[in-house]
Design a protein around this motif. Structure first.
Motif, short mmCIF file in Angstrom:
data_model
loop_
_atom_site.label_atom_id
_atom_site.label_comp_id
_atom_site.label_asym_id
_atom_site.label_seq_id
_atom_site.Cartn_x
_atom_site.Cartn_y
_atom_site.Cartn_z
N ARG A 184 91.67 -41.01 44.39
CA ARG A 184 92.57 -41.43 45.45
C ARG A 184 93.81 -40.54 45.44
NH1 ARG A 184 92.78 -47.84 43.95
NH2 ARG A 184 94.28 -47.00 42.47
N LYS A 185 94.45 -40.43 46.58
CA LYS A 185 95.70 -39.67 46.69
C LYS A 185 96.86 -40.62 46.97
CE LYS A 185 95.99 -35.50 48.19
NZ LYS A 185 95.96 -34.20 48.91
N PHE A 186 97.99 -40.29 46.38
CA PHE A 186 99.19 -41.11 46.50
C PHE A 186 99.56 -41.35 47.96
CE2 PHE A 186 103.85 -41.47 46.74
CZ PHE A 186 104.08 -42.53 45.89
N ASP A 187 99.57 -40.30 48.76
CA ASP A 187 100.04 -40.39 50.14
C ASP A 187 99.12 -41.25 50.99
OD1 ASP A 187 102.08 -37.83 50.01
OD2 ASP A 187 100.21 -37.48 48.93
N ASP A 188 97.80 -41.13 50.78
CA ASP A 188 96.86 -41.91 51.58
C ASP A 188 97.03 -43.41 51.34
OD1 ASP A 188 95.92 -39.52 52.49
OD2 ASP A 188 94.11 -39.50 51.25
N ARG A 189 97.25 -43.78 50.09
CA ARG A 189 97.47 -45.20 49.79
C ARG A 189 98.74 -45.72 50.47
NH1 ARG A 189 94.01 -48.70 47.01
NH2 ARG A 189 95.73 -49.50 45.74
N ASN A 194 103.03 -29.23 40.60
CA ASN A 194 102.43 -28.94 41.89
C ASN A 194 101.31 -29.93 42.19
OD1 ASN A 194 101.13 -27.59 39.65
ND2 ASN A 194 99.88 -26.44 41.12
N HIS A 195 100.57 -30.38 41.17
CA HIS A 195 99.54 -31.39 41.38
C HIS A 195 100.15 -32.72 41.81
CE1 HIS A 195 96.43 -29.23 38.54
NE2 HIS A 195 96.81 -28.50 39.57
N GLU A 196 101.26 -33.10 41.17
CA GLU A 196 101.95 -34.32 41.57
C GLU A 196 102.42 -34.22 43.02
OE1 GLU A 196 105.15 -36.29 42.91
OE2 GLU A 196 105.85 -34.65 41.66
N ASP A 197 103.00 -33.08 43.39
CA ASP A 197 103.46 -32.89 44.77
C ASP A 197 102.32 -33.00 45.77
OD1 ASP A 197 106.14 -32.52 44.19
OD2 ASP A 197 106.00 -30.35 44.07
N GLU A 198 101.13 -32.56 45.35
CA GLU A 198 99.97 -32.56 46.24
C GLU A 198 99.28 -33.91 46.31
OE1 GLU A 198 97.96 -29.44 44.24
OE2 GLU A 198 99.22 -27.86 45.08
N GLY A 199 99.75 -34.90 45.57
CA GLY A 199 99.21 -36.25 45.69
C GLY A 199 98.57 -36.81 44.46
N MET A 200 98.66 -36.12 43.31
CA MET A 200 98.01 -36.58 42.08
C MET A 200 98.96 -37.53 41.35
SD MET A 200 96.01 -34.01 39.55
CE MET A 200 94.69 -34.58 38.49
N MET A 201 99.19 -38.69 41.96
CA MET A 201 100.18 -39.64 41.48
C MET A 201 99.76 -41.04 41.92
SD MET A 201 104.34 -39.43 41.80
CE MET A 201 104.47 -39.53 43.59
N ASP A 208 99.36 -49.16 43.43
CA ASP A 208 98.05 -48.61 43.13
C ASP A 208 97.47 -49.16 41.83
OD1 ASP A 208 98.37 -46.95 45.36
OD2 ASP A 208 99.41 -45.44 44.16
N ARG A 209 98.35 -49.67 40.98
CA ARG A 209 97.91 -50.15 39.66
C ARG A 209 98.95 -51.14 39.17
NH1 ARG A 209 94.06 -47.69 36.53
NH2 ARG A 209 94.11 -45.87 37.90
N ILE A 210 98.52 -52.26 38.59
CA ILE A 210 99.48 -53.28 38.16
C ILE A 210 99.23 -53.68 36.71
CG2 ILE A 210 99.90 -54.24 40.46
CD1 ILE A 210 97.95 -56.52 39.69
#
Length: 647
Positions: free
Chosen positions: A489-494, A580-587, A502-504
């Motif tokens: 999953r990507k941060f922005d899409d969620r 750069n991965h975090e910026d691209e949505g790996m979060m 995304d996680r609790i």
């Protein structure tokens, strides 16, 4: 960095096994035209920032003219320097760190970023938008606890006259300010250690930290008073990797002023290139120290995106143009600002982006020159980071004995405790908690998918956000993991789909998490450190110890950790610390809930009235449902599902 580069280092196995030959001198850095080795500047610790009359530390983010290797550059940085000043917090109780952040830019600067080394999907972000993250602190994640005796006043306050906590989703635009208060002892006396601060604005974090917008944040305590440490020569080493030699980096001309109109680094792709490692903004600084001196090196690896193994070698000449093959053993007393339960002796200080390492080094008794050499995936023979002259001219040593293991271990956070697991009070440790409660996979690959051709040239430009609408594509393939991703999953899409989190987890309850990675990524979580359980990794301490950032690679298999969210409810993030991965949505957006807060815990209820966890899927979100199956099945591919994915 690209996957091929990551695999190059992993195939090499332990960096300690990499052979050094005559070619090592090529990595030491020299003048290509004359063949001469450049003169090393003298090492200096970063200046320590002093609070103002109101007790607050002032950080100004803006265009900063800095000199690196004899050239001047105009960078986005703090207080006119790279790296930023050190914030040192003395030992104490009920300590509060007030920080006023001011964004000195006057306008936005929107630039493209893209995944897959520029070949993937593009998005548009404001490189002049910023905020502040206290990396390593256990504090309130959103807003500081309301205190009528200490109201926030003036520009930059949060709602209701409150201060911001470690709120990384808050935006500080050009010309704006933000007031932060980090109450580090709100949940008991905060662990002492080496931490750091840096921007954490989604989409622009990498470019800002790469420019040197990072500084050490030191919390002092009992460890600093131990024999062998108290009188050791302390050095604060913030290591950054400004792309000074990238083809699109433009140095300042002689006499040219630094303004937001002539910034030197504008290309997001410069993050991917091999860059020299700077220590406190200096290229190959020279340290002078007495024979026999014990030194404490507080290392902050603010570089990105390459992992790095650092070794200390005896030089064959005063310039470190060549050095002996065998490295010198060093002793680590802490990782990520958390004291280790036993000393970790190794000839390699292995770091990944976001790491901190407290390293004790006893200098030789004879006068000589040592070379601190860093090796990275695209630089396996290594490049000299710093030169150390062991010389009697430096005077008498202040400490000649290393600290005892028993003294250090006595101050380490316990690796077992009594706590709540699955609603029951029990012993909590790596051995006692066997159930895996949550699974995190850094980059789930889609079976059979072909990566793009990474050999072709790409260019990322300035952009208009109106031309980059961020929206869900209704025709996008359901059974596809976006690249990069966490758990498919990507941060922005969620966020676009309206998911609250995304996680609790519930506050005060411990969980065992299984962390995996397809290739190699540093896993980092904010606010609450985690207990690392022993694994197959040969790069770091392989005994239970506490961290907030951990390298994960496919060869090591799953890395298990114990999460123990204490005291604070609220939202924060976990992400890959290759920025750069975090910026691209790996979060992912993590939320700690009160056990009785159903609105926080549940996305909704199913047909039987049972809670659908916030980290779950909306009924019509088929990609989310595929993502869960792909994550659960990893490293195997998910089972075919004709109803979900079609033929």
């Amino acid at each position: 960095m690209g996957r091929d580069a990551s695999h190059a280092l992993m195939r090499a196995g332990s960096i300690a096994a990499v052979a050094l030959g005559a070619a090592a001198c090529a990595g030491a850095g020299g003048d290509e035209e004359t063949g001469a080795t450049p003169v090393s500047p003298m090492y200096e610790d970063p200046p320590e920032l002093q609070p103002g009359e109101d007790g607050a530390y002032e950080l100004r983010y803006g265009p900063s003219a800095v000199e690196i290797g004899g050239r001047r550059f105009c960078l986005r940085a703090y207080n006119g320097m790279t790296s930023g000043p050190t914030i040192r917090v003395p030992k104490g109780e009920d300590r509060r760190i007030h920080v006023n952040l001011r964004n000195d830019f006057t306008r936005s600067d929107f630039r493209e970023i893209a995944s897959m080394m520029g070949h993937g999907s593009r998005s548009c972000h404001d490189f002049n938008l910023t905020n502040l993250h206290a990396h390593g602190l256990h504090v309130q994640p959103n807003f500081a606890t309301d205190d009528p005796a200490d109201p926030c006043e003036g520009d930059g306050c949060a709602p209701d006259a409150r201060y911001f906590g470690d709120h990384v989703l808050h935006h500080v635009g050009p010309g704006e300010s933000a007031r932060y208060r980090w109450d580090i002892d709100e949940d008991g006396i905060h662990h002492e250690g080496t931490n750091w601060y840096h921007p954490h604005i989604h989409g622009s974090t990498a470019i800002q930290v790469m420019d040197g917008a990072a500084g050490a944040l030191l919390i002092e305590g009992e460890l600093d008073e131990l024999p062998g440490i108290a009188k050791a020569r302390e050095r604060v080493m913030v290591m950054t990797q400004v792309p000074i030699d990238h083809e699109n980096t433009v140095p300042l001309k002689e006499g040219e002023n630094c303004t937001e109109d002539n910034l030197s680094v504008l290309d997001f792709l410069a993050v991917e290139t091999l860059r020299a490692t700077l220590v406190n903004g200096k290229l190959r600084p020279r340290i002078v120290t007495p024979p026999g001196q014990v030194e404490r090196w507080r290392m902050v690896y603010a570089g990105s995106p390459d992992e790095m193994g650092m070794k200390l070698h005896v030089a064959k000449d005063a310039a470190c143009s060549d050095f002996d093959k065998e490295p010198i053993e060093t002793t680590q007393i802490a990782r990520d600002g958390l004291t280790l339960p036993q000393l970790y002796r190794s000839d390699t200080v292995w770091v990944s982006p976001g790491y901190r390492a407290d390293v004790m080094v006893k200098m030789p008794e004879q006068e000589q020159t040592l070379c601190l050499v860093g090796r990275r995936p695209n630089d396996l023979l290594g490049s000299v980071i710093a030169v150390i002259d062991v010389s009697r001219s430096a005077g008498e040593p202040t400490e000649v004995n290393l600290p005892s293991e028993a003294d250090v271990a006595a101050l380490a956070p316990p690796t077992s405790w009594t706590g709540m697991v699955d609603g029951q009070m029990t012993e909590v440790s790596c051995d006692s908690v066997e159930t895996v409660h949550q699974k995190v996979v850094l980059l789930v690959p889609t079976p059979g998918s072909q990566p793009p051709d990474l050999g072709s040239d790409v260019a990322l430009m300035s952009c208009d956000p109106k031309d980059h609408p961020h929206q869900i594509d209704p025709d996008a393939p359901v059974c596809l993991c976006p690249d990069p991703n966490i758990s498919c999953r990507k941060f922005d899409d969620r966020r676009l789909r309206g998911y609250r989190s995304d996680r609790i987890m519930t506050v005060g309850s411990s969980e065992r998490w299984e962390i995996r990675a397809f290739d190699g990524h540093p896993f980092h979580i904010h606010i609450n450190p985690f207990l690392v359980c022993p694994s197959k990794s040969n790069k770091e301490p392989n005994f239970p110890h506490w961290r907030d950032t951990m390298w994960v690679q496919i060869e090591d298999g799953p890395r298990d950790v114990i999460m123990n969210p204490r005291k604070f409810t609220g939202q924060f993030v976990l992400h890959c610390h290759k920025l750069n991965h975090e910026d691209e949505g790996m979060m992912e957006l993590v939320e700690i809930c009160d056990p009785d807060d159903q609105e926080c815990l549940c996305l909704g209820t199913d047909e039987d009235g049972a809670c659908i966890p916030q980290g779950g899927c909306l009924p019509d979100d088929l990609q989310c449902q595929f993502a869960k199956r792909a994550t659960d099945a990893y490293p195997a591919p998910p089972k075919p599902d004709l109803e979900l994915c079609g033929p």
